[in-house]
Design an enzyme around this catalytic site. Structure first.
Site, PDB file in Angstrom:
ATOM      1  N   ASP A  99       0.919  -1.318   0.079  1.00 25.81           N
ATOM      2  CA  ASP A  99      -0.162  -0.166  -0.023  1.00 25.81           C
ATOM      3  C   ASP A  99       0.708   1.366   0.066  1.00 25.81           C
ATOM      4  OD1 ASP A  99      -1.916   1.914   0.488  1.00 25.81           O
ATOM      5  OD2 ASP A  99      -2.127   1.449   2.681  1.00 25.81           O
ATOM      6  N   ASP A 145      -4.256   3.932   2.845  1.00 24.67           N
ATOM      7  CA  ASP A 145      -5.699   3.229   2.968  1.00 24.67           C
ATOM      8  C   ASP A 145      -5.921   1.786   3.224  1.00 24.67           C
ATOM      9  OD1 ASP A 145      -5.144   2.076   0.469  1.00 24.67           O
ATOM     10  OD2 ASP A 145      -6.766   2.923  -0.587  1.00 24.67           O
ATOM     11  N   ASP A 147      -4.688  -9.856 -15.996  1.00 25.69           N
ATOM     12  CA  ASP A 147      -5.769 -10.861 -15.877  1.00 25.69           C
ATOM     13  C   ASP A 147      -6.889 -10.687 -16.665  1.00 25.69           C
ATOM     14  OD1 ASP A 147      -6.987 -12.977 -14.540  1.00 25.69           O
ATOM     15  OD2 ASP A 147      -5.986 -12.811 -12.648  1.00 25.69           O
ATOM     16  N   GLU A 194      -6.194 -20.412 -17.431  1.00 27.14           N
ATOM     17  CA  GLU A 194      -6.680 -20.997 -16.235  1.00 27.14           C
ATOM     18  C   GLU A 194      -7.487 -22.401 -16.421  1.00 27.14           C
ATOM     19  OE1 GLU A 194      -8.772 -20.199 -11.701  1.00 27.14           O
ATOM     20  OE2 GLU A 194      -9.748 -19.565 -13.631  1.00 27.14           O
ATOM     21  N   HIS A 243      -3.331 -17.156  -5.717  1.00 28.53           N
ATOM     22  CA  HIS A 243      -4.649 -16.550  -4.787  1.00 28.53           C
ATOM     23  C   HIS A 243      -5.671 -17.263  -4.452  1.00 28.53           C
ATOM     24  CE1 HIS A 243      -5.827 -16.240  -8.846  1.00 28.53           C
ATOM     25  NE2 HIS A 243      -6.985 -15.726  -8.265  1.00 28.53           N
ATOM     26  N   ASP A 244      -5.773 -18.544  -5.195  1.00 32.53           N
ATOM     27  CA  ASP A 244      -7.026 -19.351  -4.927  1.00 32.53           C
ATOM     28  C   ASP A 244      -6.820 -20.412  -4.131  1.00 32.53           C
ATOM     29  OD1 ASP A 244      -8.618 -17.965  -6.513  1.00 32.53           O
ATOM     30  OD2 ASP A 244      -8.110 -18.697  -8.646  1.00 32.53           O
TER      31      ASP A 244
HETATM   32  C1  NOJ Z   1     -10.651 -17.755 -10.943  1.00 33.72           C
HETATM   33  C2  NOJ Z   1     -10.202 -16.563 -10.181  1.00 33.72           C
HETATM   34  O1  NOJ Z   1      -8.634 -17.045 -10.040  1.00 33.72           O
HETATM   35  C3  NOJ Z   1     -10.780 -16.640  -8.790  1.00 33.72           C
HETATM   36  O2  NOJ Z   1      -9.967 -15.784  -7.959  1.00 33.72           O
HETATM   37  C4  NOJ Z   1     -11.975 -15.934  -9.129  1.00 33.72           C
HETATM   38  O3  NOJ Z   1     -13.059 -16.013  -7.949  1.00 33.72           O
HETATM   39  C5  NOJ Z   1     -12.863 -16.822 -10.210  1.00 33.72           C
HETATM   40  N1  NOJ Z   1     -11.971 -17.188 -11.308  1.00 33.72           N
HETATM   41  C6  NOJ Z   1     -14.014 -16.124 -10.889  1.00 33.72           C
HETATM   42  O4  NOJ Z   1     -13.440 -15.056 -11.674  1.00 33.72           O
END
Ligand code: NOJ
Length: 565
Positions: free
Chosen positions: A27, A31, A104, A261, A334-335
């Site tokens: 950041d 914020d 992305d 992906e 991140h998933d």
């Molecule tokens: C895959 C993304 O990596 C994820 O973070 C997202 O929630 C879903 N697609 C929906 O866009």
């Protein structure tokens, strides 16, 4: 000529990608939310690491129902992340450091706050209506089919105005775009052109398997719905046609990279998407290894993974390279929770196992995607209450878990091993109050272990995970055998040892990884024991000579070199 010598060379095969979750990286304006200027301020750190490409999770205007994966304007920067001027400066500063950027592209859905959707919702006659999927309710008023959304009980949201439902495979604020409509496809191609002209080097394509759906949007049987839903929601008859068209209309016009992906895509069909002669995508990253530590189809139910399955998946996917394709390799993003807490030991062997996983990632055949924070050994979070979490997936998951008869307490424990928020906590830079991420309270808590795990300390320690990564990155970049060389799993059936060779022409690299808290004797056999030169070890006193019978230490990782095996 061996197979590896036949592989065509390309920058996007040789590059090392560093993924940044912009909200959590740095950041700059206090914020509590990471931003583009924060990334600019950290470019020297990134370039010093040796990586060559940055992937930024979505940075476009968004109401943030799903942290930017719900885009309300594809040509505008999210207010919290800064301005277009900041983005342009980021591109320029990256170019000065020979860093590439990929963005992305969320092409399956927009935000419900996008102009297209707002117009579409006004009336069934709107010229934008057909940008989305609208269907009449069943005669009893129920949704048009039985699909269960990833982030809601149903994939259908009711629109009172028109007495129709619209489709949203993710949250109701992420309506699915209708790719059957050529205007939608053209909009997406225009967006790609727009950002390419701004100087980016490519895109990661979010959930691309979903862009083609079965025209009848049929019900899915209960069992399939639980397991491989994305294959049934998407993977429709026009998927290859759409990708091919996108390639012809826009991808082929630039020297760019695309990485899809690939959730739901199998190793057998991978080369149909990424085979050079197919002219669709450059690479995809699959999810097969990401479900190994979950009960089948249950994102929030962890289980122990079996290394043998892991190894088999890697070998299966490597075949795609032999069929003229290329792979993307990742162990976390991140998933998913932090890779170290999933596949390593984030306790007493944190350093050793973080280095071991780094070695695995950077010695595979495929473009490595590192996730920021993994290079300092960041771990999952120990949160005990639901209010710490921020992810829509967690809250929807909680409701479904309870409805399915599960217990709240159990769910909370499971989150420590499964929640996406584990990987979304702020980057740990230093010892200051919010770990140097922000001067004010961040949007999501800093992992309390930042006092031990942070960049500042890592830079000082010559044996840190960070310094190990730097060496490893340098080795990979300078050794084509580690990029293009054949991949051979030498002990596919061993439950805890991962031993493989990467070879090209006269060179052989041998990688020995011990996925275990225990040391053990291994019989490498006379052939492997020829690889005597240790290039890199994750222990401070590296093995000097590799013996036929070798004592491998807990979580030991060694990279050896030989001229033949
Ligand atoms: C895959 C993304 O990596 C994820 O973070 C997202 O929630 C879903 N697609 C929906 O866009």
């Amino acid at each position: 000529m061996t197979n590896s010598e036949k592989i065509s060379e390309a920058w996007w095969k040789e590059t090392i990608v560093y993924q940044i979750y912009p909200r959590s990286f740095q950041d700059s304006n206090g914020d509590g939310i990471g931003d583009l200027r924060g990334i600019i301020n950290r470019l020297d750190y990134i370039s010093d690491l040796g990586v060559e490409t940055l992937w930024l999770n979505p940075i476009f205007a968004s109401p943030n129902d799903d942290n930017g994966y719900d885009i309300s304007d594809y040509r505008k920067i999210m207010d919290e992340f800064g301005s277009m001027a900041d983005f342009e400066e980021l591109v320029e500063q990256c170019k000065n450091r020979n860093l590439r950027i990929i963005l992305d592209l969320v092409l399956n859905h927009s935000s419900d706050e996008h102009y297209w959707f707002k117009e579409a919702q006004k009336s069934p006659e709107s010229p934008y209506r057909d940008y989305y999927y609208w269907r009449k309710p069943n005669p009893d008023g129920t949704p048009p089919n039985n699909w269960v959304s990833y982030f809601a009980p149903s994939t259908w949201a009711y629109d009172e105005n028109s007495n129709e439902y619209y489709l949203h495979i993710f949250s109701p604020k992420q309506p699915d775009l209708n790719w059957e409509n050529p205007k939608v496809r053209q909009e997406i191609y225009d967006i790609i052109h727009y950002w390419m002209e701004k100087g980016v080097d490519g895109f990661r394509l979010d959930a691309f398997i979903l862009i083609s759906k079965h025209p009848d949007l049929l019900d899915i049987d209960e069992e399939s719905l639980k397991h491989e839903a994305s294959r049934f929601f998407g993977n429709g008859p026009r998927l290859h046609e759409f990708l091919h068209e996108m390639n012809r209309e826009v991808i082929s016009k630039y020297d760019m990279m695309t990485v899809g992906e690939g959730a739901g895509i199998t190793a057998e069909e991978a080369s149909l998407f990424v085979g050079e002669n197919r002219k669709e995508l450059h690479m995809i990253y699959h999810f097969d290894h990401m479900s190994l530590d979950r009960e089948s189809g249950q994102f929030f139910k962890p289980k122990k993974f079996d290394l043998r399955d892991f190894k088999k998946i890697i070998s299966d996917w490597d075949k795609c390279v032999l069929e003229g394709g290329w792979n993307a390799v990742f162990l976390g993003n991140h998933d998913f929770p932090r890779m170290l807490s999933r596949f390593g030991n984030d306790g007493i062997y944190r350093k050793e196992s973080a280095k071991l996983l780094g070695m695995l990632l950077l010695t595979q055949r495929g473009t490595p995607f590192m996730f920021s924070g993994d290079e300092i050994g960041m771990t999952n979070v120990p949160w005990e209450t639901l209010d710490k979490y921020r992810d829509i997936h967690v809250f929807d998951g909680y409701e479904k878990y309870i409805k399915g008869g599960g217990e709240g307490k159990e769910f909370l424990q499971n989150l420590k091993h499964t929640a996406r928020d584990n990987a979304r906590t702020p980057m740990q830079w230093d010892l200051s109050e919010y770990a140097g991420f922000s001067i004010n309270e961040p949007w999501i808590d800093v992992n309390p272990n930042f006092e031990k795990i942070n960049v500042e300390e890592s830079l000082k320690d010559p044996h840190s995970i960070l310094n190990f990564y730097k060496t490893l990155i340098n080795i990979r970049k300078n050794n084509p055998s580690l990029i293009y060389g054949e991949y051979d799993d030498l002990f596919p059936d061993h439950p805890t040892l991962f031993v493989y060779a990467r070879s090209r022409k006269e060179e052989v690299y041998l990688i020995i990884l011990n996925f275990d808290d225990k040391g053990r004797h291994i019989n490498l056999g006379p052939r492997i024991a020829k690889a005597k030169k240790c290039i890199l070890s994750n222990y401070e006193n590296p093995p000097i000579l590799l013996e036929e019978k070798w004592w491998v230490r807990p979580w030991e990782a060694g990279l050896f070199y030989s001229t033949s095996l």
